[in-house]
Design a protein around this motif. Structure first.
Motif, PDB file in Angstrom:
ATOM      1  N   LYS A 217       0.957  -1.191   0.179  1.00 25.60           N
ATOM      2  CA  LYS A 217       0.036   0.051  -0.051  1.00 25.60           C
ATOM      3  C   LYS A 217       0.794   1.214   0.068  1.00 25.60           C
ATOM      4  CE  LYS A 217      -4.036  -2.110   2.189  1.00 25.60           C
ATOM      5  NZ  LYS A 217      -5.010  -2.024   3.217  1.00 25.60           N
TER       6      LYS A 217
ATOM      7  N   ILE B  96      -7.037   2.780 -11.328  1.00 18.45           N
ATOM      8  CA  ILE B  96      -5.617   2.543 -11.167  1.00 18.45           C
ATOM      9  C   ILE B  96      -5.020   4.111 -10.689  1.00 18.45           C
ATOM     10  CG2 ILE B  96      -3.441   2.015 -12.465  1.00 18.45           C
ATOM     11  CD1 ILE B  96      -5.309  -0.376 -11.732  1.00 18.45           C
ATOM     12  N   THR B  97      -4.047   3.999  -9.892  1.00 18.33           N
ATOM     13  CA  THR B  97      -3.564   5.226  -9.547  1.00 18.33           C
ATOM     14  C   THR B  97      -1.867   5.148 -10.001  1.00 18.33           C
ATOM     15  OG1 THR B  97      -5.289   5.740  -7.737  1.00 18.33           O
ATOM     16  CG2 THR B  97      -3.037   6.758  -7.462  1.00 18.33           C
ATOM     17  N   ILE B  98      -1.544   6.324 -10.340  1.00 13.87           N
ATOM     18  CA  ILE B  98      -0.105   6.547 -10.455  1.00 13.87           C
ATOM     19  C   ILE B  98       0.396   7.551  -9.675  1.00 13.87           C
ATOM     20  CG2 ILE B  98       2.156   7.107 -11.962  1.00 13.87           C
ATOM     21  CD1 ILE B  98       0.291   6.192 -14.281  1.00 13.87           C
TER      22      ILE B  98
ATOM     23  N   PHE C 116       4.869   4.624  -8.434  1.00 10.46           N
ATOM     24  CA  PHE C 116       3.981   3.493  -7.988  1.00 10.46           C
ATOM     25  C   PHE C 116       2.705   3.540  -8.849  1.00 10.46           C
ATOM     26  CE2 PHE C 116       7.120   4.673  -4.676  1.00 10.46           C
ATOM     27  CZ  PHE C 116       7.672   3.637  -4.396  1.00 10.46           C
ATOM     28  N   ILE C 117       2.468   2.227  -9.309  1.00  9.81           N
ATOM     29  CA  ILE C 117       1.404   2.037 -10.047  1.00  9.81           C
ATOM     30  C   ILE C 117       0.654   0.941  -9.717  1.00  9.81           C
ATOM     31  CG2 ILE C 117       0.404   1.629 -12.464  1.00  9.81           C
ATOM     32  CD1 ILE C 117       3.377   2.245 -13.365  1.00  9.81           C
ATOM     33  N   GLY C 118      -0.633   1.275  -9.302  1.00 17.72           N
ATOM     34  CA  GLY C 118      -1.651   0.243  -8.670  1.00 17.72           C
ATOM     35  C   GLY C 118      -2.915   0.679  -8.180  1.00 17.72           C
ATOM     36  N   ASN C 119      -3.161  -0.105  -7.031  1.00 18.39           N
ATOM     37  CA  ASN C 119      -4.384   0.370  -6.237  1.00 18.39           C
ATOM     38  C   ASN C 119      -4.022  -0.603  -4.817  1.00 18.39           C
ATOM     39  OD1 ASN C 119      -5.847  -2.280  -6.648  1.00 18.39           O
ATOM     40  ND2 ASN C 119      -6.495  -1.302  -8.403  1.00 18.39           N
ATOM     41  N   ASP C 120      -4.870  -0.451  -3.902  1.00 22.47           N
ATOM     42  CA  ASP C 120      -4.699  -1.063  -2.635  1.00 22.47           C
ATOM     43  C   ASP C 120      -4.755  -2.330  -2.597  1.00 22.47           C
ATOM     44  OD1 ASP C 120      -4.070   1.303  -1.309  1.00 22.47           O
ATOM     45  OD2 ASP C 120      -5.863   1.745  -0.266  1.00 22.47           O
TER      46      ASP C 120
ATOM     47  N   TYR D 243       1.124  -2.025  -5.519  1.00 27.51           N
ATOM     48  CA  TYR D 243       1.511  -1.054  -6.308  1.00 27.51           C
ATOM     49  C   TYR D 243       2.925  -1.529  -6.995  1.00 27.51           C
ATOM     50  CZ  TYR D 243      -1.482   2.397  -4.845  1.00 27.51           C
ATOM     51  OH  TYR D 243      -2.779   3.241  -4.824  1.00 27.51           O
TER      52      TYR D 243
ATOM     53  N   GLU E 145       6.361  -0.516  -8.573  1.00 30.07           N
ATOM     54  CA  GLU E 145       7.497   0.565  -8.663  1.00 30.07           C
ATOM     55  C   GLU E 145       8.077   0.622 -10.021  1.00 30.07           C
ATOM     56  OE1 GLU E 145      10.272   0.791  -5.869  1.00 30.07           O
ATOM     57  OE2 GLU E 145      11.077   2.979  -6.520  1.00 30.07           O
TER      58      GLU E 145
END
Length: 253
Positions: free
Chosen positions: A69, A85-87, A223-227, A231, A233
């Motif tokens: 996380k 998705i969050t970057i 960091f790419i992903g979600n909880d 993520y 790197e």
């Protein structure tokens, strides 16, 4: 005496040349013995090098490891907050590779993922003061612009004008940042009061500490992903294709 900034630039150039020659020794040596190396040649070589680094980084990702996380804190976000998705970028405004990402890769991420609602993008400050004297003031100025709802506009201007403000210091630097605020139509009294007080120093220190806790040692770091998925790197100003592979893989889950 060589200025610190000049010495740093020389080191960066030397590292790039050594790295490129290691990967592309044959063609690189041929160019040295025949024609001059053009900027286009160098950019192409760097892009290939970054792609190789990106592929190596992705090959080291273990799909069965527990999700990691990464906090977005309360930092500025571009795109739909509900995107799957969050970057998260940890960045230094004076870092040449951060600027390279901003110029070459971020527009493609915006076009293909942010503007389509698939990804949101968060900027977190990671000014490396030991080599970039003006990185922290630039972060402070941009945070002050965020007070008036102009973070991304000021963020873009800081990167666009990097070759100008990175050579200035002291009061002249603050005046330069003030001029950017004028262009963007900010309330100058509020902006200057915010900047001169160091209002967001603790916020930036928190970004720095979080970055260190996540293993960030240089910029840019992503960091790419979600909880749920965790993520991945990515390190460095990697090409769009490196981001595309990670994002598309996560969107398929």
């Amino acid at each position: 005496m060589i200025k610190k900034s000049t010495f740093t630039s020389l080191i960066v150039v030397l590292v790039i040349v050594i790295a490129i020659s290691s990967f592309f020794a044959g063609s690189y040596i041929t160019n040295l013995t025949s024609d001059k190396i053009t900027k286009s040649d160098l950019d192409t070589a760097i892009s290939k090098l970054e792609s190789k680094i990106g592929n190596t980084a992705k090959s080291n990702v273990q799909p069965n490891t527990p999700p990691v996380k990464i906090s977005i804190d309360d930092d500025p976000m571009k795109g739909d907050p509900n995107a799957p998705i969050t970057i998260i970028e940890f960045s230094d405004y004076e870092c040449p590779f951060c600027q390279r990402f901003y110029v070459n890769t971020l527009p493609l991420i915006e076009e293909n993922y942010i503007n389509t609602g698939k990804v949101n993008f968060v900027y977190r400050d990671f000014p490396i003061q030991s080599i970039h004297d003006n990185a922290l003031p630039a972060s402070l100025a941009t945070e002050c612009a965020d007070d008036q709802g102009k973070f991304w506009e000021y963020h873009n201007m800081i990167f666009d004008k990097k070759s100008t403000w990175e050579k200035i210091d002291g009061a002249n630097l603050l005046q330069e940042f003030e001029q950017y605020a004028v262009v963007l139509g900010l309330n100058i009294e509020e902006f200057n009061a915010c900047l001169e007080s160091g209002k967001y120093l603790d916020e930036i220190k928190k970004d720095l500490q979080d970055g260190r806790d996540y293993g960030v040692t240089g910029t840019p770091a992503f960091f790419i992903g979600n909880d749920e998925l965790g993520y991945v790197e990515l390190k460095g100003a990697q090409p769009f294709e490196s981001f595309q592979k990670v994002i598309d893989g996560m969107l398929r889950h």
